[in-house]
Design an enzyme around this catalytic site. Structure first.
Site, PDB file in Angstrom:
ATOM      1  N   ARG A  43     -11.142  -8.352 -10.603  1.00 33.34           N
ATOM      2  CA  ARG A  43     -10.922  -6.922 -10.190  1.00 33.34           C
ATOM      3  C   ARG A  43     -10.753  -6.428 -11.868  1.00 33.34           C
ATOM      4  NH1 ARG A  43      -5.606  -7.069  -6.073  1.00 33.34           N
ATOM      5  NH2 ARG A  43      -6.981  -7.457  -4.423  1.00 33.34           N
ATOM      6  N   ASP A 152       5.711   4.230  -6.404  1.00 33.32           N
ATOM      7  CA  ASP A 152       4.782   2.202  -6.282  1.00 33.32           C
ATOM      8  C   ASP A 152       4.876   2.625  -7.888  1.00 33.32           C
ATOM      9  OD1 ASP A 152       2.914   1.486  -3.874  1.00 33.32           O
ATOM     10  OD2 ASP A 152       2.352   0.660  -5.993  1.00 33.32           O
TER      11      ASP A 152
HETATM   12  C1  LIG Z   1       0.843  -4.398   0.298  1.00 33.22           C
HETATM   13  S1  LIG Z   1       2.019  -3.327  -0.378  1.00 33.22           S
HETATM   14  C2  LIG Z   1       2.872  -2.658   0.651  1.00 33.22           C
HETATM   15  C3  LIG Z   1       2.625  -1.529   0.994  1.00 33.22           C
HETATM   16  C4  LIG Z   1       4.025  -0.961   2.312  1.00 33.22           C
HETATM   17  N1  LIG Z   1       5.183  -0.980   2.020  1.00 33.22           N
HETATM   18  C5  LIG Z   1       3.543  -1.211   3.383  1.00 33.22           C
HETATM   19  O1  LIG Z   1       4.507  -2.175   4.051  1.00 33.22           O
HETATM   20  O2  LIG Z   1       2.493  -1.621   4.461  1.00 33.22           O
HETATM   21  C6  LIG Z   1       2.476  -3.203  -1.706  1.00 33.22           C
HETATM   22  C7  LIG Z   1       2.612  -2.383  -3.224  1.00 33.22           C
HETATM   23  O3  LIG Z   1       3.831  -2.706  -4.353  1.00 33.22           O
HETATM   24  C8  LIG Z   1       3.526  -2.329  -5.578  1.00 33.22           C
HETATM   25  N2  LIG Z   1       4.439  -3.182  -6.287  1.00 33.22           N
HETATM   26  C9  LIG Z   1       3.713  -4.145  -6.635  1.00 33.22           C
HETATM   27  N3  LIG Z   1       4.771  -4.901  -7.715  1.00 33.22           N
HETATM   28  C10 LIG Z   1       5.320  -3.936  -7.926  1.00 33.22           C
HETATM   29  C11 LIG Z   1       6.720  -3.364  -8.913  1.00 33.22           C
HETATM   30  N4  LIG Z   1       6.518  -3.841  -9.452  1.00 33.22           N
HETATM   31  N5  LIG Z   1       7.581  -1.632  -8.809  1.00 33.22           N
HETATM   32  C12 LIG Z   1       6.597  -1.114  -7.539  1.00 33.22           C
HETATM   33  N6  LIG Z   1       5.543  -1.133  -6.955  1.00 33.22           N
HETATM   34  C13 LIG Z   1       5.380  -2.454  -6.822  1.00 33.22           C
HETATM   35  C14 LIG Z   1       1.677  -2.420  -5.160  1.00 33.22           C
HETATM   36  O4  LIG Z   1       1.701  -1.927  -5.919  1.00 33.22           O
HETATM   37  C15 LIG Z   1       1.819  -2.222  -3.682  1.00 33.22           C
HETATM   38  O5  LIG Z   1       1.132  -0.599  -3.418  1.00 33.22           O
END
Ligand SMILES: C[S@@+](CC[C@H](N)C(=O)[O-])C[C@H]1O[C@@H](n2cnc3c(N)ncnc32)[C@H](O)[C@@H]1O
Length: 285
Positions: A43, A152
């Site tokens: 990545r 996010d």
């Molecule tokens: C797998 S997605 C989940 C999306 C949605 N909530 C769902 O369940 O379909 C996880 C998201 O968490 C965000 N994320 C990861 N670490 C984070 C942090 N420290 N603070 C805020 N968001 C975060 C990522 O960028 C990603 O978009």
């Protein structure tokens, strides 16, 4: 002169992986075991190309410099975050929202705003989905109004979310009647793209929030918080720390939804389970 082609051969050493993964975990909470080295290497190659660097050693040195740290961190975060999401992911949550949470709110409210937070909203499917379910439930009933805050850590994914355009494949889980009601089809029929209608987009407010920040810049308290499939990337102490901070923004009696592979067992939080992944915040003493 080294050619840009060499970037494709660049390898991330264990030492540089250790340095970069420590920074990522400290800044985002995301666990970075050595098993993620190949993923990180793949990545970050785009970043090497963008910065015209030829090795991960140079890249790591750049990230450790004051200039590199301030400009590159955001790109590293975009590169490591896992953004998998779907419309109607874990559909029982949307059923519960429609059949239990909203009727209860309507019964007890005297014209307040119904506030929902989609925390870790990825490319927007979850917050738009929440807004569509609420709108569909209200069916023009004007007793209450609502809005959805969506946040996010990844700026790249937030740009996609704000754009609100999805492919035919992405909207497959949306029931037909909702697709007609809440999406506009691209005028170019070859493209098969669907954009969320302004009435729904206007109800969703996006901002960048990192769960590792001491306080979230969120002034309000919510009736419902969705924080699904995010905690799974953190270790247990970080999960508890994040949920405790989220709870400061949940009203007593408000609902917290987490993902189906996540659990809050033994965290001793002021929550009562409603379903395995749905909780209500206890009333304050
Ligand atoms: C797998 S997605 C989940 C999306 C949605 N909530 C769902 O369940 O379909 C996880 C998201 O968490 C965000 N994320 C990861 N670490 C984070 C942090 N420290 N603070 C805020 N968001 C975060 C990522 O960028 C990603 O978009």
């Amino acid at each position: 002169m080294e050619s840009i082609q060499n970037v494709y051969k660049a390898e991330l050493s264990d030492k540089d992986f250790g340095t970069l993964s420590n920074i990522i975990t400290r800044e985002t909470g995301i666990k970075m075991p050595i098993a993620k080295k190949v993923m990180l290497q793949a990545r970050l190659k785009r970043r090497l190309t963008a910065l015209k660097l030829f090795s991960f050693a140079e890249y790591t040195k750049f990230v450790l410099s004051p200039e590199g740290f301030s400009t590159e961190l955001i790109h590293m975060i975009d590169a490591v975050s896992t953004n998998k999401t779907d419309f109607f992911r874990e559909p029982v949550h949307f059923e519960l929202l429609r059949e239990v949470v909203l009727p209860r709110f309507l019964e007890h409210s005297s014209g307040q705003l119904f506030r929902v937070w989609s925390a870790g909203c990825s490319s927007g499917e979850e917050p738009y989905n929440i807004a569509m379910v609420i709108d569909d439930f209200l069916k023009g009933r004007s007793q209450i109004d609502y809005y959805v805050r969506a946040s996010d850590i990844s700026t790249a994914i937030l740009r996609m979310a704000i754009n609100a355009v999805y492919t035919e494949q992405r909207v497959l889980p949306v029931p037909k009647y909702m697709l007609h009601k809440y999406f506009m089809r691209s005028k170019d029929s070859n493209k098969k793209l669907f954009k969320v209608v302004p009435e729904i987009r206007n109800k969703v407010q996006f901002s960048r929030i990192n769960f590792m920040d001491d306080t979230f810049k969120v002034p309000e308290r919510f009736d419902v918080i969705f924080c699904r499939n995010v905690l799974i990337y953190f270790d247990r102490p970080t999960q508890k720390m994040v949920v405790s901070k989220l709870l400061r923004h949940l009203k007593p009696g408000g609902y917290l939804f987490i993902g189906h592979s996540e659990s809050l067992i033994d965290m001793n939080l002021p929550l009562t389970g409603v379903r395995p992944t749905v909780f209500r915040k206890n009333k304050e003493e």
